[in-house]
Write a protein that holds these residues in place. Structure first.
Motif, PDB file in Angstrom:
ATOM      1  N   LEU A 201      -8.604  -7.738  11.813  1.00  0.00           N
ATOM      2  CA  LEU A 201      -7.928  -7.470  13.083  1.00  0.00           C
ATOM      3  C   LEU A 201      -7.467  -6.011  13.152  1.00  0.00           C
ATOM      4  N   THR A 202      -6.968  -5.505  12.032  1.00  0.00           N
ATOM      5  CA  THR A 202      -6.563  -4.092  11.979  1.00  0.00           C
ATOM      6  C   THR A 202      -7.766  -3.175  12.175  1.00  0.00           C
ATOM      7  N   ARG A 203      -8.895  -3.550  11.595  1.00  0.00           N
ATOM      8  CA  ARG A 203     -10.110  -2.743  11.754  1.00  0.00           C
ATOM      9  C   ARG A 203     -10.577  -2.736  13.211  1.00  0.00           C
ATOM     10  N   LEU A 204     -10.488  -3.879  13.860  1.00  0.00           N
ATOM     11  CA  LEU A 204     -10.905  -3.957  15.257  1.00  0.00           C
ATOM     12  C   LEU A 204      -9.976  -3.143  16.167  1.00  0.00           C
ATOM     13  N   GLU A 205      -8.700  -3.084  15.823  1.00  0.00           N
ATOM     14  CA  GLU A 205      -7.722  -2.375  16.657  1.00  0.00           C
ATOM     15  C   GLU A 205      -7.679  -0.876  16.370  1.00  0.00           C
ATOM     16  N   ARG A 206      -8.381  -0.428  15.345  1.00  0.00           N
ATOM     17  CA  ARG A 206      -8.329   0.985  14.974  1.00  0.00           C
ATOM     18  C   ARG A 206      -8.818   1.867  16.132  1.00  0.00           C
ATOM     19  N   ALA A 207      -8.084   2.932  16.381  1.00  0.00           N
ATOM     20  CA  ALA A 207      -8.366   3.942  17.421  1.00  0.00           C
ATOM     21  C   ALA A 207      -7.954   3.494  18.811  1.00  0.00           C
ATOM     22  N   LEU A 208      -7.645   2.222  19.008  1.00  0.00           N
ATOM     23  CA  LEU A 208      -7.206   1.788  20.329  1.00  0.00           C
ATOM     24  C   LEU A 208      -5.839   2.358  20.723  1.00  0.00           C
ATOM     25  N   PRO A 209      -4.910   2.572  19.769  1.00  0.00           N
ATOM     26  CA  PRO A 209      -3.648   3.222  20.176  1.00  0.00           C
ATOM     27  C   PRO A 209      -3.851   4.581  20.842  1.00  0.00           C
ATOM     28  N   PHE A 210      -4.906   5.296  20.472  1.00  0.00           N
ATOM     29  CA  PHE A 210      -5.159   6.583  21.130  1.00  0.00           C
ATOM     30  C   PHE A 210      -5.488   6.361  22.604  1.00  0.00           C
ATOM     31  N   LEU A 211      -6.266   5.314  22.906  1.00  0.00           N
ATOM     32  CA  LEU A 211      -6.572   5.012  24.302  1.00  0.00           C
ATOM     33  C   LEU A 211      -5.299   4.653  25.070  1.00  0.00           C
ATOM     34  N   ALA A 212      -4.439   3.861  24.423  1.00  0.00           N
ATOM     35  CA  ALA A 212      -3.186   3.497  25.082  1.00  0.00           C
ATOM     36  C   ALA A 212      -2.310   4.723  25.316  1.00  0.00           C
ATOM     37  N   THR A 213      -2.257   5.609  24.321  1.00  0.00           N
ATOM     38  CA  THR A 213      -1.456   6.827  24.461  1.00  0.00           C
ATOM     39  C   THR A 213      -2.011   7.719  25.561  1.00  0.00           C
ATOM     40  N   THR A 214      -3.320   7.857  25.593  1.00  0.00           N
ATOM     41  CA  THR A 214      -3.940   8.684  26.632  1.00  0.00           C
ATOM     42  C   THR A 214      -3.693   8.105  28.016  1.00  0.00           C
ATOM     43  N   GLY A 215      -3.843   6.788  28.149  1.00  0.00           N
ATOM     44  CA  GLY A 215      -3.649   6.158  29.449  1.00  0.00           C
ATOM     45  C   GLY A 215      -2.228   6.279  29.968  1.00  0.00           C
ATOM     46  N   SER A 216      -1.255   6.309  29.048  1.00  0.00           N
ATOM     47  CA  SER A 216       0.138   6.355  29.491  1.00  0.00           C
ATOM     48  C   SER A 216       0.689   7.774  29.618  1.00  0.00           C
ATOM     49  N   THR A 217       0.124   8.715  28.870  1.00  0.00           N
ATOM     50  CA  THR A 217       0.700  10.072  28.860  1.00  0.00           C
ATOM     51  C   THR A 217      -0.119  11.101  29.638  1.00  0.00           C
ATOM     52  N   ALA A 218      -1.428  10.889  29.770  1.00  0.00           N
ATOM     53  CA  ALA A 218      -2.264  11.903  30.425  1.00  0.00           C
ATOM     54  C   ALA A 218      -1.817  12.203  31.860  1.00  0.00           C
ATOM     55  N   PRO A 219      -1.457  11.191  32.683  1.00  0.00           N
ATOM     56  CA  PRO A 219      -0.993  11.541  34.035  1.00  0.00           C
ATOM     57  C   PRO A 219       0.263  12.411  34.023  1.00  0.00           C
ATOM     58  N   PHE A 220       1.165  12.157  33.073  1.00  0.00           N
ATOM     59  CA  PHE A 220       2.392  12.939  33.011  1.00  0.00           C
ATOM     60  C   PHE A 220       2.127  14.354  32.483  1.00  0.00           C
ATOM     61  N   ILE A 221       1.171  14.469  31.562  1.00  0.00           N
ATOM     62  CA  ILE A 221       0.791  15.803  31.108  1.00  0.00           C
ATOM     63  C   ILE A 221       0.191  16.600  32.255  1.00  0.00           C
TER      64      ILE A 221
END
Length: 254
Positions: free
Chosen positions: A149-169
């Motif tokens: 499960l950890t392997r499958l979730e790897r790198a997905l936090p970057f997508l979440a971070t980009t989706g939530s912070t890119a508009p504000f940046i």
């Protein structure tokens, strides 16, 4: 008629080139802070698409190999042969869980029978409650499921971070650019639309870039989270099924 169509095509092409050149010229004329913001957003966008492409291939391969393993597990009776067939299914989370469970099953049976190590193609004879065999196998399956499960979730936090912070940046770059535009207007002493529009349009490019980076990230993150839920449910179902098989056919009270 043909001449009119040719003129129309040339006009559309000219407009497209002017728009393209206009966007690049606005980026070139924007301030240093706005350009830094655009570089950050460009990096986030490139990484987002790279992760989306990589994870899409990985999940596609995982689903395909899961199906192959389930067919093998359904039609093959000997656990050792299933283990040998699962060795090549490196992308399948379910196959990884089976390999871990089988290895622990062989280890427990070896310890309890106090016999020489069996060959990799031998079947484990049976296990009892004496050494907590079922608990050990269950822990091995759960640990491997968490690892997968950890392997499958790897790198997905970057997508979440980009989706939530890119508009504000991007919004930060826009606000900064508008501040500079109004300061320039104040220094020039003119507030006409001709003097205001270029600075504001240059600043708004950052907002557009932020949205362009955030939208694919959010869509990709939600898509992969749904895939993970399906695979996680598959792993949980197989774990329970595998433990039931061991309990029915290989666990003998000592």
């Amino acid at each position: 008629m043909i001449d009119s169509l040719l003129l129309l095509n040339l006009s559309i092409g000219q407009i497209g080139r002017e728009v393209e050149l206009g966007v690049w010229s606005m980026i070139a004329r924007s301030g240093l802070m706005v350009q830094i913001v655009l570089l950050i957003l460009l990096f986030m966008s490139v990484m987002t698409w790279a992760i989306i492409f990589y994870k899409w291939r990985m999940f596609k391969q995982a689903v395909k190999e899961n199906q192959r393993f389930h067919k093998l597990f359904l039609h093959q009776q000997r656990l050792s042969l299933i283990h040998d067939g699962a060795e090549s299914l490196t992308f399948s989370p379910v196959a990884s869980i089976y390999r871990a469970g089988y290895i622990e099953l062989v280890r427990v049976a070896r310890v309890q029978k106090q016999s020489p190590p069996p060959a990799s193609t031998e079947e484990p004879a049976g296990i009892t409650k004496e050494a907590g065999g079922m608990e050990n196998i269950s822990r091995a399956l759960s640990k491997t499921a968490e690892t997968e499960l950890t392997r499958l979730e790897r790198a997905l936090p970057f997508l979440a971070t980009t989706g939530s912070t890119a508009p504000f940046i991007g919004l930060f770059g826009t606000v900064w650019g508008i501040m500079n535009a109004f300061r320039s207007i104040g220094l020039a002493g003119s507030a006409s639309l001709i003097s205001v529009a270029p600075g504001i349009s240059e600043a708004l490019v950052a907002t557009a870039a932020g949205l362009a980076a955030a939208i694919p990230a959010v869509v990709g993150y939600n898509y992969f989270i749904q895939k993970i839920r399906v695979l996680d449910n598959d792993m949980r179902t197989f774990t329970a099924e595998f433990l039931n098989i061991i309990d029915r056919h290989f666990r003998r009270a000592g």
